[in-house]
Enzyme design. Structure first.
Site, short mmCIF file in Angstrom:
data_model
loop_
_atom_site.label_atom_id
_atom_site.label_comp_id
_atom_site.label_asym_id
_atom_site.label_seq_id
_atom_site.Cartn_x
_atom_site.Cartn_y
_atom_site.Cartn_z
N SER A 194 -15.93 28.20 -2.87
CA SER A 194 -15.58 29.12 -3.94
C SER A 194 -16.16 28.72 -5.30
CB SER A 194 -14.07 29.27 -4.04
OG SER A 194 -13.45 28.03 -4.28
N HIS A 244 -15.07 34.13 0.57
CA HIS A 244 -16.22 34.55 -0.25
C HIS A 244 -17.42 34.98 0.58
CE1 HIS A 244 -14.36 33.47 -4.04
NE2 HIS A 244 -13.86 32.43 -3.38
N LYS A 249 -11.21 39.76 -2.61
CA LYS A 249 -12.50 39.44 -3.23
C LYS A 249 -13.44 40.62 -2.98
CE LYS A 249 -10.84 35.30 -4.22
NZ LYS A 249 -10.55 34.03 -3.57
C1 LIG Z 1 -9.37 33.15 -3.73
C2 LIG Z 1 -9.27 32.23 -2.57
C3 LIG Z 1 -8.10 32.12 -1.83
C4 LIG Z 1 -6.84 32.78 -2.28
O1 LIG Z 1 -6.89 34.16 -2.12
P1 LIG Z 1 -6.01 35.12 -3.07
O2 LIG Z 1 -6.03 36.40 -2.33
O3 LIG Z 1 -6.68 35.16 -4.38
O4 LIG Z 1 -4.64 34.52 -3.14
C5 LIG Z 1 -8.12 31.34 -0.70
N1 LIG Z 1 -9.23 30.66 -0.33
C6 LIG Z 1 -10.37 30.73 -1.04
C7 LIG Z 1 -11.54 29.96 -0.59
C8 LIG Z 1 -10.41 31.49 -2.18
O5 LIG Z 1 -11.52 31.52 -2.91
#
Ligand SMILES: *Cc1c(COP(=O)(O)O)cnc(C)c1O
Length: 389
Positions: free
Chosen positions: A181, A209, A240
């Site tokens: 991330s 991602h 995302k």
């Molecule tokens: C953003 C993210 C999460 C958390 O997801 P949310 O829906 O924002 O709570 C988990 N793992 C990774 C790798 C992330 O980038």
């Protein structure tokens, strides 16, 4: 007695680690507005521009008209409405698994899943750069934790050998991310699969991602490498590239049934709003259609342009492997200063600092959307050249 809050905040400020909320008055788009000012946004995870997509808005509105706004209770009580079930069927189809389970966030997914599947006597082996949600879940589970340096296969293997010796009867789970991330690079998934098989460990892969960004119909990294069947626990977020909110696990029917019974963040939390489930379903259906393929092509065209125009001294030897492009600057103060100058020049690019990344690896984190124009990308590169180098 003083509560000590002031001292703690002052200390954070002195170390350039104080964070502040910033409010925007427009939808998530490449151009956002703040206090009447228009800014170009290179900080969102909405890689395909779905957060404001008409088809998703319509799906959410229709669900509100039919189901109202709240789901009324936890999923296991009476909060499971047909949009939730439909989302899970769609997620299973999208991921090519027997079943899937949706959670209220990606964070809740990671914490709920790891605490459900591991406990004392088990071992969780994590990549050093795993997201906070995975680290928190692993810590909370009570299992022994072993962390390997980022993408280091030798250390992964020695941790697994240790795990097999110290927990011969235990469950051993390797946890990593498809696309990291804060670094935007990818896990060496084929090698990790080969190793985890040798040690009879389970693999949990967080595709937060990579969903929507990589693979046929945006199915993610496991799909690109045709390793889908070798991932035991597929994790993803709906928040995302899918543009909505929530997280999920896809896998075997037995895995999902166990999570329904054991994942505390699923059990003890009100079901997500039906409109969010309906919008996420619409996002996945959109992704599986021609419009999804075309939008992903635009994203990669924009990434190629950024790769071409970004000053070499900022990108270094790195190749762009995802929609996340870090510019590593070192000290927190330097990253913060660069982000502030870019903001003054009309660009939103966040400074990512400790504890999200290592103390000496503060950075700007550029994220690209399919909806950015070529002019916006060129202008960002020019501003980086002018203000950051
Ligand atoms: C953003 C993210 C999460 C958390 O997801 P949310 O829906 O924002 O709570 C988990 N793992 C990774 C790798 C992330 O980038």
């Amino acid at each position: 007695m003083s509560d000590g809050f002031d001292e703690e905040l002052r200390d954070l400020r002195a170390r350039s680690l104080l964070r502040r909320l910033r409010t925007f008055d427009s939808p998530q788009q490449p151009t956002v507005s703040q206090g009447g000012r228009q800014l170009v946004n290179f900080s969102s995870n909405d890689y395909l521009g779905l957060a404001a997509e008409p088809a998703l808005r319509e799906a959410a509105k229709a669900a509100i008209d039919q189901f109202g706004v709240g789901s009324g209770s936890a999923r296991l009580v009476c909060g499971t409405l047909s949009p939730h079930t439909r989302l899970e069927e769609t997620l299973a189809k999208f991921n090519g698994t027997e079943a899937a389970l949706a959670f209220s966030s990606g964070y809740a997914t990671a914490v709920g899943t790891l605490t459900a599947l591991a406990r004392e006597g088990d071992v969780i082996v994590l990549d050093k750069l795993c997201h906070a949600s995975l680290i928190d879940g692993a810590k909370l589970s009570g299992a022994a934790l072993r962390v390997f340096p980022h993408n280091h296969l030798g250390k992964l293997e020695s941790h697994l050998a240790w795990a097999r010796e110290h927990a011969p009867e235990g469950r051993v789970i390797v946890v990593t991310e498809a696309v990291f991330s804060m670094d935007g690079d990818r896990a060496p998934l084929a090698e990790i699969v080969a190793i985890k098989k040798r040690y009879n460990a389970l693999l949990m892969l967080d595709e937060a991602h990579s969903i929507g960004v990589l693979g046929h119909h945006g199915r993610g990294l496991a799909d690109v490498l045709r390793l889908h069947g070798d991932v035991d626990i597929h994790m993803g977020t709906l928040s995302k590239a899918l543009g909505v909110s929530g997280g999920y696990i896809a896998g075997s029917r037995k895995l999902i049934e166990l999570l329904v019974n054991r994942a505390r963040s699923f059990i003890y939390s009100t079901a997500p709003p039906p409109a969010a489930a309906a919008a996420a379903t619409a996002a996945i259906e959109w992704l599986m259609g021609d419009a999804g393929e075309q939008r992903r092509e635009l994203l990669w065209r924009n990434l190629a342009r950024l790769g071409d125009k970004l000053p070499r001294s900022l990108l270094g030897e790195r190749r762009i492997q995802s929609a996340i492009v870090p510019i590593i600057l070192g000290e927190s103060e330097r990253a913060l200063d660069a982000a502030e100058r870019l903001f003054e020049a009309g660009f939103v690019v966040p400074a990512i600092r400790y504890p999200t990344v290592a103390k000496d690896a503060a950075r700007l984190r550029i994220t690209v959307s399919a909806k950015h124009t070529a002019e916006q990308i060129d202008a960002l590169c020019a501003a980086l050249e002018r203000l950051v180098i």
